[in-house]
Scaffold this active site. Structure first.
Site, PDB file in Angstrom:
ATOM      1  N   PRO A 155      77.243 -10.152  39.716  1.00 25.90           N
ATOM      2  CA  PRO A 155      77.772  -8.789  39.728  1.00 25.90           C
ATOM      3  C   PRO A 155      76.721  -7.759  39.332  1.00 25.90           C
ATOM      4  O   PRO A 155      75.613  -8.095  38.906  1.00 25.90           O
ATOM      5  CB  PRO A 155      78.865  -8.853  38.663  1.00 25.90           C
ATOM      6  CG  PRO A 155      78.298  -9.800  37.638  1.00 25.90           C
ATOM      7  CD  PRO A 155      77.526 -10.833  38.431  1.00 25.90           C
ATOM      8  N   TRP A 156      77.105  -6.480  39.450  1.00 28.18           N
ATOM      9  CA  TRP A 156      76.159  -5.404  39.171  1.00 28.18           C
ATOM     10  C   TRP A 156      76.122  -4.983  37.713  1.00 28.18           C
ATOM     11  O   TRP A 156      75.216  -4.277  37.301  1.00 28.18           O
ATOM     12  CB  TRP A 156      76.436  -4.182  40.049  1.00 28.18           C
ATOM     13  CG  TRP A 156      77.855  -3.698  40.104  1.00 28.18           C
ATOM     14  CD1 TRP A 156      78.729  -3.874  41.140  1.00 28.18           C
ATOM     15  CD2 TRP A 156      78.563  -2.927  39.116  1.00 28.18           C
ATOM     16  NE1 TRP A 156      79.948  -3.278  40.860  1.00 28.18           N
ATOM     17  CE2 TRP A 156      79.862  -2.685  39.623  1.00 28.18           C
ATOM     18  CE3 TRP A 156      78.224  -2.415  37.863  1.00 28.18           C
ATOM     19  CZ2 TRP A 156      80.826  -1.965  38.924  1.00 28.18           C
ATOM     20  CZ3 TRP A 156      79.181  -1.701  37.155  1.00 28.18           C
ATOM     21  CH2 TRP A 156      80.464  -1.483  37.682  1.00 28.18           C
ATOM     22  N   ASN A 157      77.083  -5.399  36.904  1.00 28.91           N
ATOM     23  CA  ASN A 157      77.130  -4.835  35.553  1.00 28.91           C
ATOM     24  C   ASN A 157      76.177  -5.520  34.568  1.00 28.91           C
ATOM     25  O   ASN A 157      75.597  -4.866  33.705  1.00 28.91           O
ATOM     26  CB  ASN A 157      78.568  -4.852  35.006  1.00 28.91           C
ATOM     27  CG  ASN A 157      79.183  -6.233  34.970  1.00 28.91           C
ATOM     28  OD1 ASN A 157      78.771  -7.145  35.689  1.00 28.91           O
ATOM     29  ND2 ASN A 157      80.186  -6.407  34.126  1.00 28.91           N
ATOM     30  N   LYS A 180      72.422 -14.584  45.409  1.00 26.52           N
ATOM     31  CA  LYS A 180      72.478 -13.216  45.923  1.00 26.52           C
ATOM     32  C   LYS A 180      72.970 -12.286  44.819  1.00 26.52           C
ATOM     33  O   LYS A 180      74.124 -12.366  44.400  1.00 26.52           O
ATOM     34  CB  LYS A 180      73.423 -13.092  47.121  1.00 26.52           C
ATOM     35  CG  LYS A 180      73.298 -11.720  47.820  1.00 26.52           C
ATOM     36  CD  LYS A 180      74.452 -11.433  48.756  1.00 26.52           C
ATOM     37  CE  LYS A 180      75.624 -10.796  48.014  1.00 26.52           C
ATOM     38  NZ  LYS A 180      75.304  -9.435  47.486  1.00 26.52           N
ATOM     39  N   PRO A 181      72.109 -11.403  44.328  1.00 30.43           N
ATOM     40  CA  PRO A 181      72.560 -10.424  43.334  1.00 30.43           C
ATOM     41  C   PRO A 181      73.369  -9.324  43.997  1.00 30.43           C
ATOM     42  O   PRO A 181      73.339  -9.149  45.222  1.00 30.43           O
ATOM     43  CB  PRO A 181      71.254  -9.886  42.759  1.00 30.43           C
ATOM     44  CG  PRO A 181      70.277 -10.023  43.888  1.00 30.43           C
ATOM     45  CD  PRO A 181      70.678 -11.275  44.627  1.00 30.43           C
ATOM     46  N   ALA A 182      74.094  -8.558  43.191  1.00 28.38           N
ATOM     47  CA  ALA A 182      74.826  -7.409  43.714  1.00 28.38           C
ATOM     48  C   ALA A 182      73.859  -6.435  44.368  1.00 28.38           C
ATOM     49  O   ALA A 182      72.736  -6.242  43.887  1.00 28.38           O
ATOM     50  CB  ALA A 182      75.593  -6.720  42.584  1.00 28.38           C
ATOM     51  N   GLU A 183      74.299  -5.817  45.448  1.00 27.09           N
ATOM     52  CA  GLU A 183      73.389  -4.953  46.197  1.00 27.09           C
ATOM     53  C   GLU A 183      72.932  -3.747  45.383  1.00 27.09           C
ATOM     54  O   GLU A 183      71.852  -3.193  45.630  1.00 27.09           O
ATOM     55  CB  GLU A 183      74.046  -4.483  47.497  1.00 27.09           C
ATOM     56  CG  GLU A 183      75.355  -3.728  47.322  1.00 27.09           C
ATOM     57  CD  GLU A 183      75.989  -3.393  48.658  1.00 27.09           C
ATOM     58  OE1 GLU A 183      75.313  -2.738  49.473  1.00 27.09           O
ATOM     59  OE2 GLU A 183      77.153  -3.788  48.884  1.00 27.09           O
ATOM     60  N   THR A 235      87.591  -9.700  45.935  1.00 25.73           N
ATOM     61  CA  THR A 235      86.440 -10.459  46.415  1.00 25.73           C
ATOM     62  C   THR A 235      86.622 -11.943  46.138  1.00 25.73           C
ATOM     63  O   THR A 235      86.331 -12.797  46.988  1.00 25.73           O
ATOM     64  CB  THR A 235      85.150  -9.960  45.754  1.00 25.73           C
ATOM     65  OG1 THR A 235      84.974  -8.575  46.042  1.00 25.73           O
ATOM     66  CG2 THR A 235      83.939 -10.733  46.259  1.00 25.73           C
ATOM     67  N   GLU A 253      84.926 -15.909  38.374  1.00 26.06           N
ATOM     68  CA  GLU A 253      85.183 -15.085  37.185  1.00 26.06           C
ATOM     69  C   GLU A 253      85.429 -13.679  37.693  1.00 26.06           C
ATOM     70  O   GLU A 253      84.526 -13.011  38.173  1.00 26.06           O
ATOM     71  CB  GLU A 253      83.981 -15.154  36.240  1.00 26.06           C
ATOM     72  CG  GLU A 253      84.307 -14.659  34.830  1.00 26.06           C
ATOM     73  CD  GLU A 253      84.067 -13.171  34.671  1.00 26.06           C
ATOM     74  OE1 GLU A 253      85.053 -12.398  34.853  1.00 26.06           O
ATOM     75  OE2 GLU A 253      82.935 -12.786  34.369  1.00 26.06           O
ATOM     76  N   CYS A 287      83.921  -6.850  31.787  1.00 23.42           N
ATOM     77  CA  CYS A 287      85.222  -7.483  32.005  1.00 23.42           C
ATOM     78  C   CYS A 287      85.893  -7.909  30.710  1.00 23.42           C
ATOM     79  O   CYS A 287      87.079  -8.240  30.706  1.00 23.42           O
ATOM     80  CB  CYS A 287      85.082  -8.667  32.952  1.00 23.42           C
ATOM     81  SG  CYS A 287      83.811  -9.852  32.447  1.00 23.42           S
ATOM     82  N   GLU A 461      81.945 -21.046  32.570  1.00 25.08           N
ATOM     83  CA  GLU A 461      80.511 -20.904  32.396  1.00 25.08           C
ATOM     84  C   GLU A 461      80.192 -21.215  30.941  1.00 25.08           C
ATOM     85  O   GLU A 461      81.062 -21.183  30.075  1.00 25.08           O
ATOM     86  CB  GLU A 461      80.066 -19.502  32.788  1.00 25.08           C
ATOM     87  CG  GLU A 461      80.370 -19.199  34.251  1.00 25.08           C
ATOM     88  CD  GLU A 461      79.739 -17.916  34.753  1.00 25.08           C
ATOM     89  OE1 GLU A 461      78.736 -18.006  35.470  1.00 25.08           O
ATOM     90  OE2 GLU A 461      80.273 -16.842  34.443  1.00 25.08           O
TER      91      GLU A 461
END
Length: 484
Positions: A155-157, A180-183, A235, A253, A287, A461
């Site tokens: 995710p991006w956070n 793949k990281p968040a764009e 998603t 998650e 989250c 995790e």
């Protein structure tokens, strides 16, 4: 500046080599959310490039999977040391890309190398039934084996931390990966993959940049045997549905709406100070943020006054400023989402005790906001805002507090603030959340599992359980002599 022809998916890279050329067409911008200015751009991976990354990982899987755990552990420890040595560069990059205050980014860095070191140790420890003769005059034992190629979507956070949380156990268990990281926030993941590839064999870690198209290509690829995703509920559902086509395993998650139960026997002033920090850390884009406070009626007014006073001390500003305690939201889209939640709550009669507006400055800044006068069925209580907005509800008794806490679709985390041991034991037992804290929030440990219930997803995790998520177990049963 030059970059390889397949720069959207090469395994070994530098940050610079991943950035787009002026002639590239399918590109994404990396924006500093504090200034709204582009700081870089990269070329999105095509489906063919995603496939090439999977093929490389698949070719490397046997050799890496058969590497002794002690050797995998040694390499992970070297990687952890290198991350620690380059911590300041990681922190600055993370702050600039996410808008998190530099002081907070620096504080988060040890969590990244700690989980890598933990997984290095866990790689050498396998728990299971003892070998023995259990049936049919045969000897049985259990083998832990890697899955093969796993796809990691982060995710991006918390881009660096979530990459470490997924890469470390996947590699420790002997898998090869495509990540793949968040764009919006790929920079620290690019750097981390580059660092890892200084130590790991070719093809073990492969990076793909891009939007949902690249993620979908990873999920649907038949040679990918597992997907680990941190993202939103919609998603996660889409990934689970797509993964079903090839029966690949998934760990999801998917966010939370953490209830925070504050009882009158807690030290109200101290609790308010702590929760103001835990509610607005990462601009509430966490989250596990303490975003949904439920207060026992006897302490409600005192707590709200103390909490609002603490929130109004939060210093919103440039992430580079050492005095800043809250930065911007990640994007204009996220800002508008937060505005919408607050505006609709206001229109329904909720009371905005502080904040409730965008700040008049460059960047996607929204004031720290406290909302009261909301019902349990209110949208702002039931849905994840993912921004600097905290609701406070007044509850009559323990049973109502428990009912409201469990009365959402999420089940990631919760906290209980009390000095009553019997109450703490009851609530830790009856709260339907994957992590329950008592008199604290957000903190976790590599030795303990993290993951949600209900719409917050499934799979764990961290801890040895997290390592199991990237392993498959084989029962071997041997009968030494054939019957005459």
């Amino acid at each position: 500046m030059s970059h390889p022809a397949n720069a959207a998916s090469v395994a070994a890279s530098t940050v610079q080599s991943w950035l787009a050329e002026p002639s590239d067409t399918d590109v994404s911008l990396i924006i500093n959310p504090a200034t709204e200015q582009a700081i870089a751009k990269y070329r999105n991976a095509s489906t063919e490039e995603v496939n090439a990354a999977v093929v490389r990982a698949h070719a490397a899987r046997t050799s890496w999977g058969q590497t002794p755990p002690s050797e995998r552990a040694e390499l992970l420890l070297k990687i952890a040391d290198a991350v620690e040595q380059e911590a300041e560069e990681f922190a600055v990059m993370e702050s600039k890309n996410t808008g998190r205050p530099i002081t907070q980014s620096r504080d988060e860095m040890p969590w990244a190398w700690d989980v890598i070191r933990f997984c290095a140790g866990a790689a050498r420890v396998s728990h299971g039934p003892a070998a023995g003769e259990y049936a049919n005059d045969s000897t049985s034992w259990m083998r832990r084996e890697p899955l093969g190629v796993v796809g990691l979507i982060t995710p991006w956070n918390y881009p660096l931390l979530m990459a470490a949380w997924k890469l470390a156990p996947a590699l420790a268990a002997g898998n090869t990966v495509v990540i793949k990281p968040a764009e919006l926030t790929p920079l620290t993941t690019i750097k981390l993959v580059d660092l890892m590839n200084r130590f790991l064999p070719d093809g073990v870690v492969n990076l793909v940049l891009g939007d949902g198209r690249a993620g979908q290509a990873i999920v649907e690829h038949p040679q990918v045997r597992k997907i680990a995703l941190t993202g939103d509920v919609s998603t996660g559902k889409a990934v689970a549905a797509a993964a079903a086509g090839t029966l690949k395993r998934t760990s999801l998650e998917l966010g939370g709406k953490a209830p925070v139960l504050v009882f009158a026997d807690s030290p109200v002033a101290q609790t308010a100070r702590d929760l103001a920090e835990f509610g607005f850390s990462a601009t509430g884009q966490d989250c596990t943020a303490a975003c949904r406070i439920i207060v026992e009626e006897a302490a409600f007014d005192e707590f709200v006054d103390a909490y609002v006073a603490e929130v109004e001390k939060i210093r919103v500003g440039n992430p580079d400023d050492l005095g800043t305690t809250m930065g911007p939201l990640i994007s204009e889209r996220q800002l508008k989402r937060v505005e919408g939640f607050v505006d609709r709550a206001r229109a329904e009669g909720a009371s905005i005790r502080t904040g409730g507006e965008r700040l008049a400055r460059d960047g996607w800044f929204y004031a720290p906001t406290v909302v009261t006068g909301v019902g349990q069925d209110s949208e702002i209580v039931q849905r994840e805002v993912f921004g600097p907005v905290v609701t406070i509800q007044r509850a009559r008794n323990d049973d109502e507090m428990l009912e409201w806490a469990n009365g959402v679709d999420y089940g990631l985390s919760a906290s209980v603030w009390t000095t009553n041991l019997a109450r703490a034991m009851r609530f830790t037992r009856e709260l339907e959340f994957g992590t329950v804290w008592v008199n604290q929030q957000i903190f976790t440990a590599a030795e303990m599992p993290f993951g949600g219930f209900k719409n917050s997803g499934y799979g764990k995790e961290l801890s040895g359980i997290g390592l199991d998520e990237y392993s498959q177990f084989k029962h071997v049963m041997v009968k030494a002599e054939l019957a005459p």
